[in-house]
Design a protein around this motif. Structure first.
Motif, short mmCIF file in Angstrom:
data_model
loop_
_atom_site.label_atom_id
_atom_site.label_comp_id
_atom_site.label_asym_id
_atom_site.label_seq_id
_atom_site.Cartn_x
_atom_site.Cartn_y
_atom_site.Cartn_z
N GLY A 195 -2.84 1.75 -13.84
CA GLY A 195 -1.64 2.50 -13.50
C GLY A 195 -1.92 3.73 -12.66
O GLY A 195 -3.07 4.08 -12.42
N GLU A 196 -0.85 4.35 -12.21
CA GLU A 196 -0.92 5.48 -11.29
C GLU A 196 -0.49 6.75 -12.00
O GLU A 196 0.53 6.77 -12.68
N VAL A 197 -1.27 7.81 -11.85
CA VAL A 197 -0.85 9.13 -12.31
C VAL A 197 -1.00 10.08 -11.13
O VAL A 197 -2.06 10.14 -10.52
N ARG A 198 0.06 10.79 -10.81
CA ARG A 198 -0.01 11.72 -9.69
C ARG A 198 0.63 13.04 -10.07
O ARG A 198 1.72 13.08 -10.61
N VAL A 199 -0.07 14.12 -9.78
CA VAL A 199 0.49 15.45 -9.92
C VAL A 199 0.52 16.04 -8.52
O VAL A 199 -0.53 16.28 -7.93
N LEU A 200 1.70 16.21 -7.98
CA LEU A 200 1.88 16.63 -6.59
C LEU A 200 1.00 15.77 -5.66
O LEU A 200 0.30 16.29 -4.79
N GLY A 201 0.99 14.48 -5.94
CA GLY A 201 0.30 13.56 -5.05
C GLY A 201 -1.18 13.40 -5.32
O GLY A 201 -1.83 12.56 -4.70
N ARG A 202 -1.75 14.19 -6.23
CA ARG A 202 -3.19 14.09 -6.49
C ARG A 202 -3.42 13.55 -7.89
O ARG A 202 -2.63 13.74 -8.80
N ALA A 203 -4.57 12.90 -8.08
CA ALA A 203 -4.94 12.46 -9.42
C ALA A 203 -5.30 13.69 -10.25
O ALA A 203 -6.02 14.56 -9.77
#
Lengths: 362, 498
Positions: free
Chosen positions: B313-321
């Motif tokens: 899955g994908e986790v992004r905080v302001l586009g960053r991992a």
């Protein structure tokens, strides 16, 4: 809060420095008391023994110099262990790391084709690297596979002992040794200068004092020391703060192994002038350094005092052997008793006892 | 003045710990057939009082009477022999064993398990009180509510005539709590006495006959339920007027700050903990994540803050991992502030630079600038009114509320775009709770995305703009706060698909 006779016992959250000093001193006195019983059982009057020891170590310049000489490896290895314990690396392997340092120094001294002035610096460097690598093995096992570092560091001591024995019986046995198990003598350029009339190899002493200060400075005042202190205090918090816990533990492991290695260099280049049997190179300095570090209570500068103290205990072993005809290994009894009483009085640091006689109720 | 018909009487009981008087001259009596609530904030002395009753330690002063006779309760065994049963806040059961085996363990009989005779009695008790559980099920399969019922049955089997329930609803869904209240009423009808410990006003008013309010170790007063009202109880509990309303300007959500898509992650024990989480928190809003304990909240928080890598899955905080070194700042108010949030042996100032120790102005090259560190600490101590105000105080000496202020000062410094707050007011007094709530609202309205994880549904409903429910490692429901309905959320929390 609890009442024992006329005393009130209360629990504290912090141990005030005065009490740490008092309890530590009491533990040492108890150790001396019990050791006195051992003397008595051995047929030596404890009172006479302690008086002789006191006069021959503290009041005699040559006896004191012996204490300082023994304190040098204890300080180097002890400062390393302070760092290791602050960083949650439970290094019981300073003894083996010290021996590896001695081996590396001997290798450079005997076989490296280096110009004279470069010999000694190269020996110290090689000793640091060898001791560090010897500690890096258990550090990696701990960090990558979760292997208990107490066991691995301890067991590697025996490997180091037999490595030394193999070298001096086998490939490195000296041509001039006439069948004895040791190497040839180091060339003069590989020997450390001594204070006249003593065995105090002062360059190592200065190095040890300088490194004790440096270790304190790095811990207390730099961005490398801060994560070590956090990890040592609370590894969960270090993980929470995304600190590089791997590098912290690996770093203190390398440093503590390296410092023990330097101690080994000092012993062969300052005292013996050759690589010889493991139990002749080190009198268990790597184990006694654990007590030095423990007594120093996490402060590298504190190790200066505690190393000198334990050095004097070793020197008193010489006195006992010569003046009292007791085996030198009595110092092991001393060391064991000191560590035992220090650890068992640890909890007492957090209790305060007050004189408060119960008043009769009317 | 021991009442003749009282089951249990405490007279001027005092218990001191280093630096605090945990219970200070408390008198109390419990009658047969009554539900007696002990109401107080954390640190008011409720748990200490229970420990005194259960023989975990003796009182320093005062007397305890059981059925009018003075008693000294020296151990839990003695408490049980008298007829005092404790249902602990967190069940103490052997997870790998069956319910029956666990219950047999508590019985004072023989060397071999006397399960046969026991089964009939368990069946009788469960029928009588309307419990539903399978005595042959292993404990690890049970929900928290079921485990609690096993503890109640254990106490009853041991012949308890006074049942002490320590914060029993903290691990329950609203529906489970209602079930529990039914059981309590049934026990009262049987003539059993119940001490019900809580800091939640509503449930105390719902279930208790009499309410004793404790504050800072002292008894403030005891009142019958008919004479009690919520505002008055709150005032007694806190010592001043309390507002239950949180003034919250409307949210103006902006771009998504935190995005999770089909995130799977394993727990520390390698079991699937997150099973396809989809979640999005936008700038300027508070997303409240509700759920019973152990539904995957911890792993979710760790994935979001970069402490745990997801399996898929994908986790992004302001586009960053979030686990990348170069991600921006994420404020993380940790679940267990003592275990994670501080290095207790380091001082207050050093704890404030936990994240920023290697950055200016605290670091100049490899050196830490102690003057800058302590200047910053004094500033933050003044701003958050941390007590004691000495930056050299070791952090472990701080009280829960002051430690939380320290953590807030550290985490909220530098206006982080994402704030992850986990049980941020757990164990805090009302004053500190108000401060935490106000800060979270203020920061979200200033543009931060806030993920609020809490087991306290009231807190979630009071603060959140949107409520999501996590159950079994999935987000099983999401609803705007205005439209949130406790019933429906409770069903989601329990895993009953609605």
């Amino acid at each position: 809060m609890r009442r024992i006779g006329p005393f009130l016992v209360e629990k504290d959250l912090v141990a005030p420095p005065g009490r740490v000093l008092a309890v530590s001193t009491a533990a040492l006195l108890l150790a001396f008391l019990v050791a006195g019983l051992v003397f008595w059982a051995y047929g030596v009057s404890p009172w006479a023994a302690y008086r002789t020891i006191f006069v021959e170590t503290l009041l005699s310049p040559s006896g004191f110099a012996e204490g300082v000489r023994r304190a040098i490896p204890l300080l180097l290895a002890g400062v390393g262990l302070v760092l290791a314990f602050r960083g949650q690396f439970w290094n019981i392997g300073a003894e083996g790391q010290l021996l590896l340092g001695a081996v590396a120094a001997a290798g450079v001294a005997l076989f490296a084709p280096l110009p004279g002035p470069l010999k000694l610096p190269a020996m110290f460097l090689a000793g640091f690297v060898a001791g560090g690598l010897w500690a890096a093995v258990p550090a990696l096992l701990k960090l990558r596979l979760g292997v208990n570092d107490v066991l691995t560091t301890l067991m590697l001591n025996y490997v180091a002992v037999y490595l030394v024995e193999w070298l001096i019986h086998g490939p490195w046995r000296g041509r001039t040794a006439f069948g004895f198990a040791y190497t040839d003598r180091f060339p003069d350029t590989a020997m450390l200068p001594l204070l006249p009339g003593t065995y105090v190899h002062w360059p190592t002493l200065l190095l040890a004092l300088g490194l004790a200060w440096l270790a304190w400075f790095v811990l207390a005042r730099t961005v490398w020391g801060y994560p070590v202190r956090v990890t040592g205090d609370n590894p969960e918090a270090a993980r929470y703060a995304r600190m590089p816990v791997f590098w912290v533990v690996f770093g203190v492991a390398l440093a503590s192994g390296g410092l023990a290695g330097l101690a080994g260099v000092g012993e062969v280049a300052g005292v013996h002038g050759r690589l010889l049997g493991a139990y002749q190179i080190s009198l268990g300095y790597g184990y006694t350094a654990i007590i030095v570090a423990w007594l120093a209570r996490g402060n590298p500068l504190g190790a200066v005092l505690t190393a000198l103290f334990m050095g004097l205990v070793f020197a008193s072993g010489d006195v006992m052997k010569i003046a009292l005809q007791m085996p030198f290994r009595v110092t092991d009894v001393f060391n064991g008793l000191i560590l035992f009483f220090l650890i068992s009085t640890e909890r007492l640091l957090y209790y305060r006892v007050r004189w408060a006689p119960a008043r009769k109720e009317h | 003045m021991t009442e003749p018909n009282a089951l249990l009487t405490l007279k001027n009981v005092t218990k001191r710990f280093p630096g605090v008087v945990a219970v200070d001259g408390v008198s109390l009596e419990v009658r047969p057939g009554e539900v007696h609530a002990l109401l107080g904030e954390n640190g008011a002395g409720k748990t200490t009082l229970v420990s005194l009753l259960y023989g975990l330690y003796p009182p320093d002063e005062g007397e305890i009477f059981w059925q009018g006779r003075p008693v000294r309760i020296r151990s839990p065994q003695e408490a049980i022999r008298l007829g005092i049963g404790l249902v602990p806040q967190h069940p103490l059961l052997v997870r790998a064993h069956t319910v029956l085996e666990n219950l047999a363990l508590g019985m004072p009989r023989g060397f071999l398990f006397p399960t046969r005779g026991l089964e009939a009695r368990i069946a009788e008790l469960t029928r009588h009180y309307g419990f539903r559980f399978d005595p042959h099920a292993p404990v690890w399969q049970l929900s928290e509510g079921e485990k609690q019922r096993v503890e109640i049955v254990r106490a009853l089997l041991q012949g308890a005539r006074l049942l002490v329930l320590d914060e029993p609803t903290s691990v329950l869904t609203p529906q489970e709590a209602r079930e529990l209240f039914k059981v309590i009423r049934r026990m009262r009808a049987e003539g059993e006495a119940v001490i019900f410990i809580s800091h939640k006003l509503d449930e105390v008013l719902e279930v208790a006959d009499r309410i004793t309010v404790l504050r800072k170790g002292r008894r403030v007063g005891t009142i019958a339920r008919e004479e009690a009202d919520k505002a008055e109880l709150a005032r007694m509990m806190v010592g001043r007027q309390v507002s239950f309303e949180r003034r919250k300007p409307p949210a103006r959500p902006g771009e998504a700050v935190l995005e999770l898509a089909e995130v799977h992650a394993a727990s520390d024990r390698g079991l699937p903990a997150l099973r396809g989480v989809n979640l999005r928190v936008r700038a300027g809003e508070i997303l409240g994540l509700a759920g019973v304990a152990g539904s995957g909240q911890r792993e979710l928080v760790e994935v979001v803050t970069g402490l745990r890598r997801p399996e898929r899955g994908e986790v992004r905080v302001l586009g960053r991992a979030p686990w990348s070194r170069r991600r921006g700042r994420i404020a993380h108010i940790p679940e267990d502030r003592r275990r994670q949030g501080m290095a207790g042996g380091l001082d207050l100032a050093e704890n404030l630079i936990l994240h920023d120790y290697a950055r200016a102005p605290f670091a100049r090259g490899p050196l830490i600038d102690r003057r800058a560190v302590y200047a910053f600490a004094r500033e933050q101590i003044a701003r958050y009114r941390i007590d004691p105000p000495d930056p050299h105080t070791p952090a472990r000496l701080l009280s829960g509320g002051n430690l939380q202020k320290l953590i807030l000062a550290r985490e909220l410094h530098g206006a982080p775009p994402l704030i992850v707050a986990v049980h941020p007011t757990y164990g805090l007094d009302v004053g500190a709770t108000e401060l935490v709530h106000e800060l979270l609202i203020e920061r979200s309205r200033a543009g931060a995305a806030v993920l609020l994880v809490s087991e306290d549904l009231d807190e979630v409903l009071a603060l959140a703009d949107r409520v999501a429910v996590i159950q079994g490692g999935r987000i099983v429901g999401e609803v705007p706060a205005e439209a949130a309905d406790r019933e429906r959320i409770g069903l989601w929390m329990a895993g009953v698909e609605a």
